[in-house]
Design an enzyme around this catalytic site. Structure first.
Site, PDB file in Angstrom:
ATOM      1  N   HIS A  87       0.848  -1.200   0.000  1.00 29.27           N
ATOM      2  CA  HIS A  87       0.000   0.000   0.000  1.00 29.27           C
ATOM      3  C   HIS A  87       0.890   1.258   0.000  1.00 29.27           C
ATOM      4  CE1 HIS A  87      -3.755   2.130   0.481  1.00 29.27           C
ATOM      5  NE2 HIS A  87      -3.135   2.927   1.330  1.00 29.27           N
ATOM      6  N   SER A 105       3.746   0.878   2.864  1.00 34.90           N
ATOM      7  CA  SER A 105       3.529  -0.170   3.862  1.00 34.90           C
ATOM      8  C   SER A 105       3.299  -1.509   3.182  1.00 34.90           C
ATOM      9  CB  SER A 105       2.287   0.138   4.702  1.00 34.90           C
ATOM     10  OG  SER A 105       2.350   1.432   5.271  1.00 34.90           O
ATOM     11  N   ASP A 158      -6.992  -2.607   4.073  1.00 37.51           N
ATOM     12  CA  ASP A 158      -5.670  -2.035   4.380  1.00 37.51           C
ATOM     13  C   ASP A 158      -5.416  -1.968   5.886  1.00 37.51           C
ATOM     14  OD1 ASP A 158      -5.140  -1.665   1.652  1.00 37.51           O
ATOM     15  OD2 ASP A 158      -6.157   0.266   1.649  1.00 37.51           O
TER      16      ASP A 158
HETATM   17  C1  GRF Z   1       1.183   0.255  -6.107  1.00 40.43           C
HETATM   18  O1  GRF Z   1       1.447   1.623  -5.928  1.00 40.43           O
HETATM   19  C2  GRF Z   1       0.666  -0.363  -4.833  1.00 40.43           C
HETATM   20  O2  GRF Z   1       1.149   0.274  -3.692  1.00 40.43           O
HETATM   21  C3  GRF Z   1      -0.825  -0.180  -4.968  1.00 40.43           C
HETATM   22  O3  GRF Z   1      -1.083  -0.374  -6.334  1.00 40.43           O
HETATM   23  C4  GRF Z   1       0.051   0.033  -7.099  1.00 40.43           C
HETATM   24  C5  GRF Z   1       0.354  -1.031  -8.109  1.00 40.43           C
HETATM   25  O4  GRF Z   1       1.255  -0.583  -9.068  1.00 40.43           O
HETATM   26  N1  GRF Z   1      -1.527  -1.101  -4.122  1.00 40.43           N
HETATM   27  P1  GRF Z   1       1.817  -1.564 -10.194  1.00 40.43           P
HETATM   28  O5  GRF Z   1       0.607  -2.106 -10.962  1.00 40.43           O
HETATM   29  O6  GRF Z   1       2.586  -2.640  -9.537  1.00 40.43           O
HETATM   30  O7  GRF Z   1       2.659  -0.686 -11.056  1.00 40.43           O
END
Ligand code: GRF
Length: 191
Positions: free
Chosen positions: A112, A139, A148
């Protein structure tokens, strides 16, 4: 050498999926061999699907819109994850609220882009950037039935500069994500 099997769930670009594949797939680290045994996506147009194809990672597409309820979708998801018999399931940009059908049956962690418990839910990067806070963060936590809200595994913060832009802020988050998520997986699965 113990084999540690991982299933990754994603919904979009899949840059964290790619990062995990590059850092862990078929790699021996600290006495364990890691394998990304499969990936599952809930959107058939997700860019991350091409990453699975390029790296020959078995993948499945389970479109949530084809199910009548969250529970029905989660039942199918659990069944598909269990096919791979993973040691750990990793949510890397998987944009779904999960029911106890998932959380009671699957050992999973989630990435997250904020310093939880602050800025839960969608658009966390924007919420964190436009807040009064002088720091941002990333996190990794266990997935629980609270969105979350599961127990934290790793967390890292960084300074929000005076001239910070949403772009530079996002870039810092991505850099941390690419380090933190593999480290969290090794922390959990390593011997
Ligand atoms: C990340 O920023 C993660 O923290 C959030 O979704 C995003 C996924 O990015 N949960 P990606 O698809 O891996 O580029």
């Amino acid at each position: 050498m113990p084999l540690k099997k991982i299933v990754v769930l994603f919904s979009g670009k899949g840059t964290n999926l790619k990062n995990i594949i590059k850092k862990l797939h078929k790699k021996e680290i600290g006495g364990c061999l890691y394998e990304i045994s499969g990936a599952i996506c809930n959107k058939k147009e997700a860019q991350g699907i091409d990453i699975c194809k390029n790296y020959h990672i078995p993948f499945g597409i389970i479109e949530h819109k084809n199910f009548n309820s969250r529970e029905e979708f989660d039942r199918k998801l659990v069944q598909s994850i269990n096919f791979y018999k993973p040691d750990l399931t990793v949510l890397a940009g998987f944009m779904r609220i999960l029911t106890p059908i998932f959380t009671d049956n699957i050992k999973a962690i989630n990435l997250h882009p904020s310093l939880l418990p602050l800025f839960k839910g969608a658009n966390a990067i924007e919420k964190s950037f436009y807040s009064d806070m002088k720091i941002g963060g990333v996190s990794v936590h266990y997935v629980s039935s609270e969105l979350d809200g599961g127990k934290l595994i790793l967390q890292e913060c960084f300074k929000k500069e005076e001239d910070e832009t949403l772009d530079s802020f996002t870039k810092k988050i991505k850099e941390i994500e690419y380090r933190l998520l593999p480290n969290a997986i090794i922390k959990i699965l390593g011997v």
